[in-house]
Enzyme design. Structure first.
Site, mmCIF file in Angstrom:
data_model
loop_
_atom_site.group_PDB
_atom_site.id
_atom_site.type_symbol
_atom_site.label_atom_id
_atom_site.label_comp_id
_atom_site.label_asym_id
_atom_site.label_seq_id
_atom_site.Cartn_x
_atom_site.Cartn_y
_atom_site.Cartn_z
ATOM 1 N N HIS A 244 53.239 22.116 -18.274
ATOM 2 C CA HIS A 244 53.817 23.457 -18.404
ATOM 3 C C HIS A 244 55.269 23.384 -18.855
ATOM 4 O O HIS A 244 56.024 22.489 -18.465
ATOM 5 C CB HIS A 244 53.752 24.195 -17.066
ATOM 6 C CG HIS A 244 52.419 24.797 -16.765
ATOM 7 N ND1 HIS A 244 51.782 25.662 -17.635
ATOM 8 C CD2 HIS A 244 51.600 24.671 -15.682
ATOM 9 C CE1 HIS A 244 50.621 26.037 -17.105
ATOM 10 N NE2 HIS A 244 50.484 25.449 -15.923
ATOM 11 N N CYS B 268 54.227 25.099 -23.338
ATOM 12 C CA CYS B 268 54.727 26.409 -23.743
ATOM 13 C C CYS B 268 56.242 26.384 -23.866
ATOM 14 O O CYS B 268 56.924 25.590 -23.214
ATOM 15 C CB CYS B 268 54.320 27.463 -22.716
ATOM 16 S SG CYS B 268 52.542 27.731 -22.548
#
Length: 362
Positions: free
Chosen positions: A154, A210
């Site tokens: 992430h 991301c």
């Protein structure tokens, strides 16, 4: 002057020191070790404590050679047991590990892999361990060296408090324990592995997360097929966009740092089965990065970037590329209904170069 390897008396990290050195300060824990340094008495190793084993813990990796070394840090985090769990990140680093060892000629003992499947507590992707690994990556780096930092997990953004971001946000990676220990922001990553890079050395960041467009905080971002390209040049051309809003140096100490990211800073990346044709989850960028380099030896940076983008675009248009996981329905709606959220691989660099004539070499 020659060099030798010694152990830090504080944290046990392997250090490269001049042959005639009588003392050295560790780049990680700042402890001063004087030589000759006798092995410590037999005692169980206590991770994070003051005790250590009868001999220093195994090095993160011995140095491969005095010149032209290849070294890599691979971090894969699935966040097991969390509602935001991923399914493809550990697969990504396993694939990247195989690729580097078997296709790119990296020595087995020069690749450090951090993942939740590791039983060695020094190789789990906690914030502390990732920090140590990044410092190890550039320790003793010299001309001719090729370094790789691959992260799959992430990513996020944080408010920028030192006014060095054009969009007002710092980009950050999420270590396994980020909920208690915090993120690793781009300023720190840049200071640790970009700024120290000496002349003649090369660093490649491969970040499948991301909000990762400028997570190495490199000064130049390659913009392809942008409005400005269409106006000033023609379709298919590119420009290097300067990402430093004021006189802040984000470059190297003479080397070249290049980063392939899964998406731009405001975009999301994908965890998918679309490319494997099975139930095996992978990151879209990691999979297509490896495929492109393997399928077309000698390709340029521009060709590599276009190959990844085209493969992901084709999969999206056919409906094959979807986000997966507990929050998939929310993220899929965001990604596939907003042009601003749909991620495409990005290229950033510490310096400008011709992406269509410069060959990609690890």
């Amino acid at each position: 002057m020659g060099s030798r390897r010694e152990w830090c008396s504080g944290c046990g990290l392997q250090l490269l020191v001049p042959t005639d050195a009588t003392a050295v300060r560790c780049v990680v824990c700042q402890a001063i070790t004087r030589f000759p340094y006798p092995p410590p008495p037999a005692a169980p190793f206590v991770y994070g404590g003051s005790s250590y084993c009868s001999r220093p813990p195994p090095p993160l990796s011995p140095l491969a050679s005095a010149f032209g070394r290849k070294r890599a840090v691979l971090c894969g985090i699935n966040y097991y047991g969390k509602p935001y769990r991923l399914k493809g990140s550990i697969n990504d680093v396993k694939c990247m590990n195989y690729f580097l060892l078997n296709k790119m000629g990296f020595p087995p003992d020069s690749v450090l892999l951090l993942s939740e499947e590791e039983t060695n507590p020094l190789k789990t992707p906690t914030k502390r361990n990732i920090r140590l690994a990044l410092k190890w990556l550039v320790e003793g780096c010299q001309a001719g060296d090729s370094l790789v930092f691959h992260f799959s997990g992430h990513g996020t953004t944080e408010p920028d408090y030192d006014d060095d971001e054009v969009d007002g946000n710092d980009e950050a990676l999420c270590p396994l324990d980020y909920e208690t220990e915090g993120f690793i922001i781009d300023d720190e990553i840049n200071g640790t592995i970009v700024r120290p890079l000496p002349y003649g050395a090369k660093l490649h960041g491969i970040i499948d997360a991301c909000h990762s467009g400028t997570v190495l905080d490199l000064p130049f971002v390659c913009r392809m097929n942008s409005w400005l390209c269409k106006v000033k040049y023609r379709e298919g051309y590119y420009i290097w966009e300067d990402q430093t809003p004021r006189e802040i140096y984000k470059g190297t100490s003479g080397g070249l740092a290049v980063c392939f990211s899964a998406c731009d800073d405001h975009q999301l990346s994908e965890d998918t089965t679309a490319f494997t044709g099975s139930k095996v989850m992978t990151g879209a960028m990691t999979y297509n990065f490896i495929q492109a380099v393997q399928n077309e030896p000698g390709l340029t940076y521009g060709r590599l970037l276009n190959c990844m983008r085209n493969a992901i675009r084709e999969s999206k248009s056919s409906g094959g590329l979807r986000l997966n996981g507990p929050i998939a329905s929310i993220l899929n709606k965001l990604v596939f209904t907003s042009n601003n959220s749909s991620g495409e691989p990005q290229l950033s660099s510490s310096e400008k170069f011709d992406i269509y004539s410069t060959k990609f070499i690890l």
